[in-house]
Write an enzyme that holds these catalytic residues in place. Sequence first.
Site, mmCIF file in Angstrom:
data_model
loop_
_atom_site.group_PDB
_atom_site.id
_atom_site.type_symbol
_atom_site.label_atom_id
_atom_site.label_comp_id
_atom_site.label_asym_id
_atom_site.label_seq_id
_atom_site.Cartn_x
_atom_site.Cartn_y
_atom_site.Cartn_z
ATOM 1 N N ASP A 42 -4.763 3.735 -1.904
ATOM 2 C CA ASP A 42 -5.875 4.049 -1.012
ATOM 3 C C ASP A 42 -6.435 5.420 -1.348
ATOM 4 O OD1 ASP A 42 -6.078 1.774 0.807
ATOM 5 O OD2 ASP A 42 -4.018 2.302 1.360
ATOM 6 N N MET B 83 -12.146 4.354 -0.815
ATOM 7 C CA MET B 83 -12.841 4.619 0.456
ATOM 8 C C MET B 83 -13.517 5.970 0.305
ATOM 9 S SD MET B 83 -9.847 3.167 2.895
ATOM 10 C CE MET B 83 -8.682 3.311 1.553
ATOM 11 N N HIS C 70 -1.135 -1.136 -4.160
ATOM 12 C CA HIS C 70 -2.435 -0.798 -3.575
ATOM 13 C C HIS C 70 -2.500 0.718 -3.393
ATOM 14 C CE1 HIS C 70 -5.953 -1.871 -1.034
ATOM 15 N NE2 HIS C 70 -5.573 -0.862 -0.262
ATOM 16 N N SER D 89 0.825 -1.211 0.000
ATOM 17 C CA SER D 89 0.000 0.000 0.000
ATOM 18 C C SER D 89 0.855 1.254 0.000
ATOM 19 C CB SER D 89 -0.907 0.023 1.225
ATOM 20 O OG SER D 89 -1.501 1.305 1.323
ATOM 21 N N MET E 137 -11.793 -5.870 5.450
ATOM 22 C CA MET E 137 -10.934 -4.911 6.165
ATOM 23 C C MET E 137 -10.565 -5.484 7.532
ATOM 24 S SD MET E 137 -10.345 -2.326 4.227
ATOM 25 C CE MET E 137 -9.442 -1.387 5.465
ATOM 26 N N MET F 151 -9.045 8.114 -0.517
ATOM 27 C CA MET F 151 -9.907 8.516 0.611
ATOM 28 C C MET F 151 -10.413 9.938 0.360
ATOM 29 S SD MET F 151 -7.744 7.159 3.872
ATOM 30 C CE MET F 151 -6.810 5.620 3.846
ATOM 31 N N HIS G 170 -8.303 1.043 -4.074
ATOM 32 C CA HIS G 170 -9.244 0.797 -2.976
ATOM 33 C C HIS G 170 -9.960 2.123 -2.705
ATOM 34 C CE1 HIS G 170 -9.594 -0.191 1.629
ATOM 35 N NE2 HIS G 170 -10.770 -0.118 1.038
ATOM 36 N N ASP H 231 -6.754 -6.265 4.403
ATOM 37 C CA ASP H 231 -6.106 -4.950 4.349
ATOM 38 C C ASP H 231 -6.192 -4.289 5.717
ATOM 39 O OD1 ASP H 231 -5.146 -2.455 3.676
ATOM 40 O OD2 ASP H 231 -6.892 -1.877 2.472
HETATM 41 C C1 DX5 Z 1 -6.468 1.669 5.564
HETATM 42 C C2 DX5 Z 1 -5.982 1.344 4.175
HETATM 43 C C3 DX5 Z 1 -4.856 0.410 4.128
HETATM 44 C C4 DX5 Z 1 -3.583 0.903 4.751
HETATM 45 C C5 DX5 Z 1 -2.865 -0.273 5.288
HETATM 46 O O1 DX5 Z 1 -7.689 2.329 5.480
HETATM 47 O O2 DX5 Z 1 -7.031 0.782 3.410
HETATM 48 O O3 DX5 Z 1 -4.600 0.004 2.795
HETATM 49 O O4 DX5 Z 1 -2.734 1.540 3.863
HETATM 50 O O5 DX5 Z 1 -1.750 0.201 5.943
HETATM 51 P P1 DX5 Z 1 -1.018 -0.696 7.036
HETATM 52 O O6 DX5 Z 1 -0.505 -1.894 6.339
HETATM 53 O O7 DX5 Z 1 0.011 0.219 7.557
HETATM 54 O O8 DX5 Z 1 -2.080 -1.046 8.057
HETATM 55 ZN ZN ZN Z 2 -6.517 -0.086 1.471
#
Ligand code: DX5
Ligand code: ZN
Length: 236
Positions: free
Chosen positions: A34, A67, A32, A8, A136, A36, A65, A174
Amino acid sequence: MTVQISPSLLAADFARLADEAATVAGVADWLHVDVMDGHFVPNLTIGLPVVSALLQHTGVPLDCHLMISDPERWAPEYAAAGAQNVTIHAEAATAPVRTLRTIRSAGARAGLAVNPATQIEPYADLLSEVDMILVMTVEPGFGGQHFLDLVLPKVARARELIARHGGEIWLQVDGGVTQDTIGRCAEAGADVFVAGTAVFRASDPAAAVKHLRATADAGTQARQVQQGQARWPGIV
Ligand code: DX5
Ligand code: ZN
């Protein structure tokens, strides 16, 4: 089930994304990303322009991903931009079937994510519409959180649902996935592993990916042995 590792970028240096991506090229299966929106989750990261730019600088397929609220509006755009997997959240989707179909018809794999408190069973009838389920293992929104063991029974139930359904549906975990936790995720039935902190905060990200893969492979083998023993009691 083949183990896949999806580092990620949330834990990477955002000012040097292309360089960070290059550190795991050749060893990671995915990158990956993220996305947001500060609305579905209380954090704001990167969006479509950065994903489009990143696609110009890496050959590693992007695992986006989302969010975000209103995934119907944005998910197809990530697929059209060239992301090879686009995952939406069940909690945010008002028309998940339509959105998953639009992602697929734009040429990407379609993923459906569930938060720790969201059950997977209500989505069992949607399995024919998805290429991957994301369970998750932290509350979404931030990297570096502690892994929630309470989610592991759901990982196992999701694997059973997938097995009963048949076909090639991947099961991703994740959040808080590290050397200490990846083995039990694999034993529960996960096969795609997102890891942010454990990869990009390691001194050697490529070595971290290899190490995570080896531990996940061992967990997958342990699961297969347990299943074999359950099927043929007394025969090892
Ligand atoms: C959290 C994200 C994850 C995050 C994981 O909302 O979806 O992808 O980056 O990071 P680590 O591996 O540090 O928990
Ligand atoms: Zn993620």
